[in-house]
Enzyme design. Structure first.
Site, PDB file in Angstrom:
ATOM      1  N   ASN A  52      40.399  45.923  35.684  1.00  0.00           N
ATOM      2  CA  ASN A  52      40.412  47.351  35.352  1.00  0.00           C
ATOM      3  C   ASN A  52      40.194  47.592  33.861  1.00  0.00           C
ATOM      4  O   ASN A  52      40.447  46.722  33.028  1.00  0.00           O
ATOM      5  CB  ASN A  52      41.713  48.018  35.825  1.00  0.00           C
ATOM      6  CG  ASN A  52      42.922  47.549  35.063  1.00  0.00           C
ATOM      7  OD1 ASN A  52      42.997  46.405  34.657  1.00  0.00           O
ATOM      8  ND2 ASN A  52      43.867  48.439  34.864  1.00  0.00           N
ATOM      9  N   VAL A  53      39.706  48.778  33.569  1.00  0.00           N
ATOM     10  CA  VAL A  53      39.474  49.212  32.189  1.00  0.00           C
ATOM     11  C   VAL A  53      40.112  50.587  32.049  1.00  0.00           C
ATOM     12  O   VAL A  53      39.839  51.480  32.841  1.00  0.00           O
ATOM     13  CB  VAL A  53      37.966  49.286  31.876  1.00  0.00           C
ATOM     14  CG1 VAL A  53      37.726  49.889  30.495  1.00  0.00           C
ATOM     15  CG2 VAL A  53      37.332  47.900  31.973  1.00  0.00           C
ATOM     16  N   SER A  56      41.516  55.068  25.949  1.00  0.00           N
ATOM     17  CA  SER A  56      42.586  55.940  25.449  1.00  0.00           C
ATOM     18  C   SER A  56      42.428  57.381  25.931  1.00  0.00           C
ATOM     19  O   SER A  56      43.399  58.112  26.025  1.00  0.00           O
ATOM     20  CB  SER A  56      42.657  55.882  23.930  1.00  0.00           C
ATOM     21  OG  SER A  56      41.388  56.138  23.390  1.00  0.00           O
ATOM     22  N   CYS A  63      38.918  51.243  38.098  1.00  0.00           N
ATOM     23  CA  CYS A  63      39.766  50.307  38.837  1.00  0.00           C
ATOM     24  C   CYS A  63      39.092  48.947  38.981  1.00  0.00           C
ATOM     25  O   CYS A  63      37.865  48.835  39.028  1.00  0.00           O
ATOM     26  CB  CYS A  63      40.083  50.856  40.222  1.00  0.00           C
ATOM     27  SG  CYS A  63      41.266  52.206  40.172  1.00  0.00           S
ATOM     28  N   GLU A  65      39.007  47.080  41.566  1.00  0.00           N
ATOM     29  CA  GLU A  65      38.278  46.985  42.833  1.00  0.00           C
ATOM     30  C   GLU A  65      36.840  47.470  42.650  1.00  0.00           C
ATOM     31  O   GLU A  65      35.890  46.850  43.143  1.00  0.00           O
ATOM     32  CB  GLU A  65      38.955  47.860  43.904  1.00  0.00           C
ATOM     33  CG  GLU A  65      40.334  47.390  44.332  1.00  0.00           C
ATOM     34  CD  GLU A  65      41.460  48.010  43.517  1.00  0.00           C
ATOM     35  OE1 GLU A  65      41.280  48.199  42.294  1.00  0.00           O
ATOM     36  OE2 GLU A  65      42.520  48.288  44.096  1.00  0.00           O
ATOM     37  N   CYS A 101      44.615  52.753  45.064  1.00  0.00           N
ATOM     38  CA  CYS A 101      44.690  54.181  44.764  1.00  0.00           C
ATOM     39  C   CYS A 101      43.831  54.937  45.792  1.00  0.00           C
ATOM     40  O   CYS A 101      43.030  54.337  46.517  1.00  0.00           O
ATOM     41  CB  CYS A 101      44.233  54.466  43.336  1.00  0.00           C
ATOM     42  SG  CYS A 101      42.439  54.450  43.105  1.00  0.00           S
ATOM     43  N   CYS A 104      40.071  54.365  45.595  1.00  0.00           N
ATOM     44  CA  CYS A 104      39.682  53.009  46.024  1.00  0.00           C
ATOM     45  C   CYS A 104      39.775  52.853  47.536  1.00  0.00           C
ATOM     46  O   CYS A 104      39.008  52.089  48.129  1.00  0.00           O
ATOM     47  CB  CYS A 104      40.520  51.948  45.327  1.00  0.00           C
ATOM     48  SG  CYS A 104      39.958  51.645  43.640  1.00  0.00           S
TER      49      CYS A 104
HETATM   50  N1  THU Z   1      44.183  50.477  39.007  1.00  0.00           N
HETATM   51  C1  THU Z   1      43.381  49.531  39.589  1.00  0.00           C
HETATM   52  O1  THU Z   1      42.574  48.883  38.913  1.00  0.00           O
HETATM   53  N2  THU Z   1      43.475  49.356  40.926  1.00  0.00           N
HETATM   54  C2  THU Z   1      44.360  50.007  41.734  1.00  0.00           C
HETATM   55  O2  THU Z   1      44.366  49.773  42.942  1.00  0.00           O
HETATM   56  C3  THU Z   1      45.300  50.973  41.154  1.00  0.00           C
HETATM   57  C4  THU Z   1      45.115  51.292  39.721  1.00  0.00           C
HETATM   58  C5  THU Z   1      44.091  50.648  37.565  1.00  0.00           C
HETATM   59  C6  THU Z   1      43.509  51.951  37.109  1.00  0.00           C
HETATM   60  C7  THU Z   1      44.048  52.039  35.707  1.00  0.00           C
HETATM   61  O3  THU Z   1      43.209  51.263  34.854  1.00  0.00           O
HETATM   62  C8  THU Z   1      45.413  51.377  35.816  1.00  0.00           C
HETATM   63  O4  THU Z   1      45.356  50.555  36.974  1.00  0.00           O
HETATM   64  C9  THU Z   1      46.568  52.318  35.995  1.00  0.00           C
HETATM   65  O5  THU Z   1      46.764  53.119  34.870  1.00  0.00           O
END
Ligand code: THU
Length: 154
Positions: A52-53, A56, A63, A65, A101, A104
């Site tokens: 994930n990235v 700010s 995400c 995924e 989420c 996703c």
């Molecule tokens: N995030 C994911 O990469 N996958 C998920 O299933 C839930 C959330 C990331 C999004 C964001 O970069 C961070 O987790 C939550 O702030």
């Protein structure tokens, strides 16, 4: 939907989750430090990973995924059998596994529809891999939206 520890998973599932764990190294989240790694297995057997990235500007999150699906797409693969994800928070262990989420859930569902092998298996793990939720994407997203166009493409 069941909960297992890493050792109780099939060898291929363990390999997928370990690839997701390694992908966490590429997470870029300078403000939140919430790191997610994902790994998906294509029908070919190949594994594609993503992290994930979170920038700010809080709307700018991607995400893990999604990153993994985009990597697979660029490699020319669009049919998948399984996805594994794992999380870490501020360098610390997260005890409880989380689910995908909302966005996703739809993304995983739509990609799962492109494969003739279904339903797509999902593995959502806590940091130390002692608790892995093993489920299908349909468990997370009952009554999903599927456009007519995607139906035609199948
Ligand atoms: N995030 C994911 O990469 N996958 C998920 O299933 C839930 C959330 C990331 C999004 C964001 O970069 C961070 O987790 C939550 O702030």
């Amino acid at each position: 939907m069941t909960e297992k520890r890493l050792e109780a998973l099939e060898p291929e599932q363990q390999e997928l989750l370990n690839a997701a764990e390694k992908a966490m190294e590429r997470g870029w989240n300078p403000r939140s430090n919430f790191v997610v790694g994902a790994a998906i297995r294509g029908k070919s057997g190949k594994i594609y990973t993503g992290a994930n990235v979170t920038l700010s500007t809080t709307g700018m999150t991607a995400c893990a995924e999604v990153a993994a699906f985009l990597a697979a797409n660029m490699a020319g693969e669009r049919e998948f059998t399984a996805i594994a994800t794992i999380v870490r928070n501020d360098g610390m262990s997260v005890d409880a596994p989380s689910g995908p989420c909302g966005r996703c859930r739809q993304i995983i569902f739509e990609f799962s529809q492109m494969a003739s092998v279904e339903p797509m298996l999902t593995l959502y793990s806590n940091t130390d891999k002692s608790r892995v939720i093993v489920a299908t994407i349909e468990d997370y997203l009952p009554s999903p939206f599927l456009s007519g166009r995607l139906r035609e493409k199948r």
